[in-house]
Write a protein that holds these residues in place. Structure first.
Motif, mmCIF file in Angstrom:
data_model
loop_
_atom_site.group_PDB
_atom_site.id
_atom_site.type_symbol
_atom_site.label_atom_id
_atom_site.label_comp_id
_atom_site.label_asym_id
_atom_site.label_seq_id
_atom_site.Cartn_x
_atom_site.Cartn_y
_atom_site.Cartn_z
ATOM 1 N N TRP A 1 0.677 -1.380 -0.064
ATOM 2 C CA TRP A 1 0.061 -0.099 0.085
ATOM 3 C C TRP A 1 0.760 1.246 -0.120
ATOM 4 N N THR A 2 0.344 2.224 -0.472
ATOM 5 C CA THR A 2 0.991 3.664 -0.756
ATOM 6 C C THR A 2 0.545 4.342 0.713
ATOM 7 N N HIS A 3 0.729 5.470 0.827
ATOM 8 C CA HIS A 3 0.552 6.279 1.942
ATOM 9 C C HIS A 3 -0.908 6.742 1.700
ATOM 10 N N ILE A 4 -0.986 7.128 0.592
ATOM 11 C CA ILE A 4 -2.557 7.636 0.045
ATOM 12 C C ILE A 4 -3.468 6.203 0.334
ATOM 13 N N ASP A 5 -3.122 5.277 -0.117
ATOM 14 C CA ASP A 5 -3.916 3.816 0.517
ATOM 15 C C ASP A 5 -4.301 3.780 1.621
ATOM 16 N N ILE A 6 -3.411 4.166 2.768
ATOM 17 C CA ILE A 6 -3.533 3.776 4.230
ATOM 18 C C ILE A 6 -4.099 4.895 5.010
ATOM 19 N N PHE A 7 -3.619 6.271 4.561
ATOM 20 C CA PHE A 7 -3.998 7.266 5.174
ATOM 21 C C PHE A 7 -5.449 8.196 4.667
ATOM 22 N N VAL A 8 -5.856 7.866 3.581
ATOM 23 C CA VAL A 8 -6.878 8.523 2.835
ATOM 24 C C VAL A 8 -7.939 7.393 2.444
ATOM 25 N N ASN A 9 -7.574 6.492 1.886
ATOM 26 C CA ASN A 9 -8.450 5.582 1.017
ATOM 27 C C ASN A 9 -9.038 4.326 1.887
ATOM 28 N N GLY A 10 -8.633 4.409 3.259
ATOM 29 C CA GLY A 10 -9.042 3.578 4.133
ATOM 30 C C GLY A 10 -8.672 1.988 3.992
ATOM 31 N N ALA A 11 -7.374 1.665 3.392
ATOM 32 C CA ALA A 11 -7.158 0.331 2.947
ATOM 33 C C ALA A 11 -6.992 -0.660 4.242
ATOM 34 N N ILE A 12 -6.712 -0.126 5.304
ATOM 35 C CA ILE A 12 -6.576 -1.025 6.512
ATOM 36 C C ILE A 12 -8.090 -1.658 6.815
ATOM 37 N N LYS A 13 -8.817 -0.594 7.047
ATOM 38 C CA LYS A 13 -10.265 -0.865 7.391
ATOM 39 C C LYS A 13 -10.861 -2.012 6.398
ATOM 40 N N THR A 14 -10.494 -1.795 5.062
ATOM 41 C CA THR A 14 -11.045 -2.943 4.186
ATOM 42 C C THR A 14 -10.518 -4.156 4.353
ATOM 43 N N PHE A 15 -9.064 -4.138 4.632
ATOM 44 C CA PHE A 15 -8.047 -5.241 4.946
ATOM 45 C C PHE A 15 -8.742 -5.794 6.047
ATOM 46 N N LEU A 16 -9.157 -5.406 7.161
ATOM 47 C CA LEU A 16 -9.515 -6.018 8.278
ATOM 48 C C LEU A 16 -11.182 -6.672 8.001
ATOM 49 N N GLN A 17 -11.763 -5.887 7.087
ATOM 50 C CA GLN A 17 -13.120 -6.262 6.814
ATOM 51 C C GLN A 17 -12.937 -7.542 6.092
ATOM 52 N N GLU A 18 -11.941 -7.831 5.229
ATOM 53 C CA GLU A 18 -12.013 -8.875 4.595
ATOM 54 C C GLU A 18 -11.255 -10.037 4.907
ATOM 55 N N HIS A 19 -10.647 -9.772 6.175
ATOM 56 C CA HIS A 19 -9.885 -10.875 6.958
ATOM 57 C C HIS A 19 -10.364 -10.929 8.478
ATOM 58 N N PRO A 20 -11.390 -11.294 8.702
ATOM 59 C CA PRO A 20 -12.073 -11.330 10.153
ATOM 60 C C PRO A 20 -11.368 -12.336 10.968
ATOM 61 N N GLU A 21 -10.542 -13.255 10.395
ATOM 62 C CA GLU A 21 -9.769 -14.164 11.469
ATOM 63 C C GLU A 21 -8.642 -13.753 11.775
ATOM 64 N N VAL A 22 -8.097 -12.523 11.556
ATOM 65 C CA VAL A 22 -6.969 -12.074 12.045
ATOM 66 C C VAL A 22 -7.246 -11.886 13.569
ATOM 67 N N ASP A 23 -6.373 -12.281 14.392
ATOM 68 C CA ASP A 23 -6.462 -12.042 15.779
ATOM 69 C C ASP A 23 -5.175 -11.368 16.658
ATOM 70 N N GLY A 24 -4.360 -10.939 15.600
ATOM 71 C CA GLY A 24 -3.194 -10.104 16.306
ATOM 72 C C GLY A 24 -2.924 -9.185 14.977
ATOM 73 N N ILE A 25 -2.166 -7.991 15.339
ATOM 74 C CA ILE A 25 -1.614 -7.249 14.252
ATOM 75 C C ILE A 25 -0.386 -6.535 14.694
ATOM 76 N N ILE A 26 0.502 -6.394 13.864
ATOM 77 C CA ILE A 26 1.969 -5.909 14.060
ATOM 78 C C ILE A 26 1.875 -4.653 12.844
ATOM 79 N N THR A 27 2.281 -3.450 13.321
ATOM 80 C CA THR A 27 2.452 -2.365 12.250
ATOM 81 C C THR A 27 3.800 -1.829 12.425
#
Length: 368
Positions: free
Chosen positions: A256-282
């Motif tokens: 992802w680019t900075h625009i994807d993350i900070f403007v276009n909501g890529a992280i929110k979409t990612f978490l919705q598409e992967h409800p199995e995620v039980d831990g996150i590291i940034t």
């Protein structure tokens, strides 16, 4: 304005090397082939440059060995070649000067590194000049060239280390006290100081595995040309492998680019598409803050409690005080202090110059 011909640029470049290294025995100047590679000129032009400097009595060429600075040239004479005063220092001080080139002075991390540098230079009675280049490589190169003439050593946070080699050859830091922070230039003798990124990320991933997490997402920016991000990803992958965990590429968000993350909501979409995620590291603080806000808004306290943010910038965490963040803190002041100490030691004792060494500073883990 007319551009200086390449032939004259070559002559000026070598005269700068002569001015920097006059009086040093057996200092070898760049060969014809090195000049051809560094400046993208013809071998005829490179040969003409060296021949002319030899005719002027500035260099001595030894067949089969290379080109050397003429032993009769003193440093004062060499500086006169550039029409620069001896050492280019202000008349009001005889202190040594350290140049520091920073990509972004608004970052808490960079500010703390500069504080570490200032602490070291104050102890050694050096002056510091700082340039903020706003993450622009052209400004960075310009700052290097200008500040080089007025300083005794330099620290730089390279913006794009994989595309640096030609510029570094041109500037010839081989005998100039110099250190990188966060990014490393391979095939040079320039030392690099950075956090122990792989170790910190390994421990963060292992911590979540120890809590029973099996679908750990890793969210980062593209690691190309960024050694710190490369090492952080490496630590995450090693922890998975050594704990017998499956590496799921779909849970590694790194394109992802900075625009994807900070403007276009890529992280929110990612978490919705992967409800199995039980831990996150940034991998960086800004991504961690965005992720935390998304989880707070969604009321997902379980996943919020299993979010680890690499590095902290508490001035940006004021609105997140409703939870206790888990984070990795870099010892930025120690990084800055160590880099300055390396440069100063190289200046004072060039015979002990560090040869292509990466120094990793331990991080602090705040998980509980």
């Amino acid at each position: 304005m007319k551009r200086t011909p390449l032939y004259e640029q070559l002559k000026l470049y070598i005269k700068q090397l002569i001015a920097d290294n006059a009086g040093k025995e057996d200092y070898i100047l760049p060969s014809e082939s090195q000049l051809v590679h560094a400046f993208s000129v013809s071998r005829i032009t490179a040969k003409r440059t060296l021949n002319d400097l030899e005719d002027e009595g500035l260099i001595v060429r030894v067949k089969g060995k290379g080109s050397y600075i003429s032993p009769r040239i003193t440093r004062k004479e060499a500086m006169a070649l550039l029409n620069q005063p001896e050492k280019n220092k202000s008349k009001i001080t005889t202190k040594n000067v350290l140049s520091v080139i920073v990509p972004d002075i608004t970052s808490r991390y960079y500010i703390n590194i500069v504080n570490g540098i200032l602490a070291c230079t104050e102890e050694h009675d050096w002056l510091v000049q700082i340039a903020n280049v706003n993450v622009q490589r052209e400004k960075e190169i310009e700052a290097i060239r200008k500040m080089r003439l007025f300083s005794d050593g330099m620290i730089i946070f390279p913006i794009d280390y994989k595309n640096y080699e030609k510029d570094m050859i041109r500037l010839s830091f081989r005998n100039y006290p110099f250190a990188f922070i966060d990014n490393n230039l391979f095939n040079t003798n320039i030392p690099c100081v950075l956090s122990d990124n792989a170790d910190a990320m390994y421990k963060a991933t292992e911590y979540l595995i120890g809590r029973g997490k099996r679908n750990i997402a890793y969210i980062t920016l593209p690691e190309t040309n960024d050694l710190s991000l490369e090492e952080r990803l490496q630590g995450y992958l090693q922890a998975l492998e050594q704990n017998g965990m499956e590496i799921r590429e779909e849970l590694i968000a790194k394109h992802w680019t900075h625009i994807d993350i900070f403007v276009n909501g890529a992280i929110k979409t990612f978490l919705q598409e992967h409800p199995e995620v039980d831990g996150i590291i940034t991998s960086i603080c800004g991504i961690g803050i965005i992720t935390a806000k998304i989880l707070i808004d969604a009321g997902n306290t379980e996943l919020l409690d299993n979010l680890i943010i690499f590095d902290d910038e508490f001035d940006k965490l004021v609105d997140l005080l409703s939870f206790r963040p888990k984070f990795i803190r870099q010892n930025a002041e120690k990084i800055g202090y160590t880099a300055a100490e390396i440069v100063i030691n190289q200046h004072d004792a060039p015979e002990n110059r560090i040869q292509q060494t990466i120094l990793r500073i331990p991080t602090e883990l705040h998980f509980d």
